[in-house]
Enzyme design. Structure first.
Site, PDB file in Angstrom:
ATOM      1  N   LYS A 200      57.330  69.733  24.121  1.00 36.68           N
ATOM      2  CA  LYS A 200      56.715  70.944  25.053  1.00 36.68           C
ATOM      3  C   LYS A 200      57.788  71.735  25.861  1.00 36.68           C
ATOM      4  O   LYS A 200      58.785  70.651  25.911  1.00 36.68           O
ATOM      5  CB  LYS A 200      55.777  70.365  25.860  1.00 36.68           C
ATOM      6  CG  LYS A 200      55.380  71.321  27.220  1.00 36.68           C
ATOM      7  CD  LYS A 200      53.963  70.801  28.080  1.00 36.68           C
ATOM      8  CE  LYS A 200      53.407  71.143  28.737  1.00 36.68           C
ATOM      9  NZ  LYS A 200      53.027  70.510  29.806  1.00 36.68           N
ATOM     10  N   LYS A 253      55.533  73.820  21.236  1.00 36.46           N
ATOM     11  CA  LYS A 253      54.993  74.798  23.494  1.00 36.46           C
ATOM     12  C   LYS A 253      56.883  75.841  23.803  1.00 36.46           C
ATOM     13  O   LYS A 253      56.799  74.207  24.103  1.00 36.46           O
ATOM     14  CB  LYS A 253      54.102  73.675  23.830  1.00 36.46           C
ATOM     15  CG  LYS A 253      53.453  74.956  25.017  1.00 36.46           C
ATOM     16  CD  LYS A 253      52.627  73.819  25.826  1.00 36.46           C
ATOM     17  CE  LYS A 253      52.321  74.743  27.003  1.00 36.46           C
ATOM     18  NZ  LYS A 253      51.934  73.766  28.159  1.00 36.46           N
TER      19      LYS A 253
HETATM   20  C1  PBG Z   1      50.240  71.484  32.586  1.00 35.76           C
HETATM   21  C2  PBG Z   1      49.803  72.313  31.401  1.00 35.76           C
HETATM   22  C3  PBG Z   1      50.999  73.427  31.419  1.00 35.76           C
HETATM   23  C4  PBG Z   1      50.807  74.160  30.529  1.00 35.76           C
HETATM   24  C5  PBG Z   1      49.442  74.094  29.418  1.00 35.76           C
HETATM   25  N1  PBG Z   1      49.248  72.423  30.287  1.00 35.76           N
HETATM   26  C6  PBG Z   1      51.681  73.829  32.722  1.00 35.76           C
HETATM   27  C7  PBG Z   1      53.428  73.162  32.975  1.00 35.76           C
HETATM   28  O1  PBG Z   1      53.725  72.526  32.368  1.00 35.76           O
HETATM   29  O2  PBG Z   1      53.650  73.427  34.007  1.00 35.76           O
HETATM   30  C8  PBG Z   1      51.316  75.803  30.246  1.00 35.76           C
HETATM   31  C9  PBG Z   1      50.479  76.719  29.439  1.00 35.76           C
HETATM   32  C10 PBG Z   1      50.567  77.865  30.051  1.00 35.76           C
HETATM   33  O3  PBG Z   1      51.171  78.734  30.028  1.00 35.76           O
HETATM   34  O4  PBG Z   1      49.657  79.462  29.392  1.00 35.76           O
HETATM   35  N2  PBG Z   1      51.364  71.104  32.326  1.00 35.76           N
END
Ligand code: PBG
Length: 331
Positions: A200, A253
């Site tokens: 991520k 992601k």
């Molecule tokens: C929680 C999370 C996030 C997203 C998914 N789970 C936000 C972040 O990391 O700030 C982002 C998903 C999206 O932008 O559609 N941590």
């Protein structure tokens, strides 16, 4: 010119593109709603439905409305939903994320009861529940990895107990998959499936989500725990770690700017691979389509096809419901 050179064109590739039927037969990549997961933002209360700024067509739903929404999603043929909590109150330690009988456990149970065939996934993170908006507990101005782990473990157990098929840790804390797997097993929840948000990245494309979930960090940013976008080798290390820790499914992601990462992960690992096409990827297409600069359907389907072609087995996308309907219409 070709005749002059006496070149025999024995492979006229255009033969394979001649008719729609031939093209359809020879498609190397196909999309199917079975591989789609639709994110759903859940609110406290009853009868609440709020539009999300920056994500036209997307809403936050109280549990009763989320249940109706889940039925529409299932009707469209989409196989899964991913639930995110948007609580009314937040605190320093993100208590709402792991409270017994909390917002997400209640939402999981309600969705599972009304739509048992949907694969219900729950995001496991603290950022929607902390007053400072970080994904873990903060001590001395930084996010404390090891102090956060048991809280993520507790949240995952609550969600699995409520009936979640899949729990998906997204906090990017080292050891989160192992902690969650261990606590699930200790609680007898051996069938609860763990999908790690393994690679991520600290992406600017999360901005509309943070607005939707009210989870933007109050200070600093997430770059001490989320990965820098530049690093593909490190992404493979993150995935390998999650595999070792017991993840059942791994994830890359965002998706669109990370197709090479998806592709390499597909070649290196045999686990099911998810790709999360994040909020900003949706917003970009919606904004351009809204201005008449792009055609929404063909743009969205081309992007989803690219993510699939790169190697994703599961695509988490805000277009899930719409794309399922487009497929049904004979895309
Ligand atoms: C929680 C999370 C996030 C997203 C998914 N789970 C936000 C972040 O990391 O700030 C982002 C998903 C999206 O932008 O559609 N941590």
């Amino acid at each position: 010119m070709l005749e002059q050179q006496k070149v025999r064109l024995d492979s006229r590739l255009r033969r394979l593109r001649r008719t729609e039927s031939i093209r359809r037969m020879l498609r190397e990549t196909r999309l199917h709603p079975d591989m789609f997961v639709m994110p759903v933002f859940v609110l406290e209360g009853h009868g609440r439905l709020e539009e999300i700024e920056g994500m036209p067509g997307m809403h936050r739903y109280s549990i009763d409305e989320a249940v109706k929404h889940a039925s529409r999603i299932a009707d469209a043929g989409v196989r899964g939903v991913m639930l995110f909590g948007v609580p009314d109150t937040k605190d320093e330690r993100g208590t709402g994320a792991y409270a017994r009988g909390g917002l997400i456990p209640r939402a999981i149970a309600a969705v599972k009861r009304s739509n048992p065939e949907l694969v219900v996934m729950a995001d496991v993170c603290l950022c929607e529940y902390t007053s400072h908006g970080h994904c873990g507990v903060v001590s001395a101005g930084s996010v404390d990895n090891d102090a956060t782990l048991p809280l993520l473990g507790k949240a995952a157990v609550e969600y699995a107990r409520a009936g979640a098929d899949v729990v998906a840790p997204s906090a990017m804390m080292d050891g989160q998959v192992l902690e969650i797997r261990t606590e699930l097993d200790d609680a007898g929840l051996v069938d609860a499936t763990v999908m790690g948000y393994s690679a991520k990245h600290a992406s600017t494309f999360y901005k509309p989500f943070r607005n939707a979930a009210g989870s933007a960090p109050a200070f600093g940013d997430r770059r001490t725990y989320q990965m820098q976008p530049e690093n593909r080798r490190e992404a493979m290390r993150e995935i390998a770690r999650d595999v070792k820790e017991g993840a059942d499914i791994v994830m890359v992601k965002p998706a669109l700017a990370y197709l090479d990462v998806i592709s390499e992960a597909r070649r290196r690992f045999d686990l099911p691979l998810a790709a999360y096409s994040v909020s900003g990827e949706y917003s970009m297409i919606k904004a351009a389509a809204g201005s008449g600069w792009l055609d929404e359907k063909t743009a969205a389907m081309e992007v989803l096809t690219g993510i699939r072609r790169a190697g994703a087995d599961i695509i988490i996308t805000y277009f899930a419901e719409q794309a399922a309907r487009w497929l049904e219409e004979g895309w």
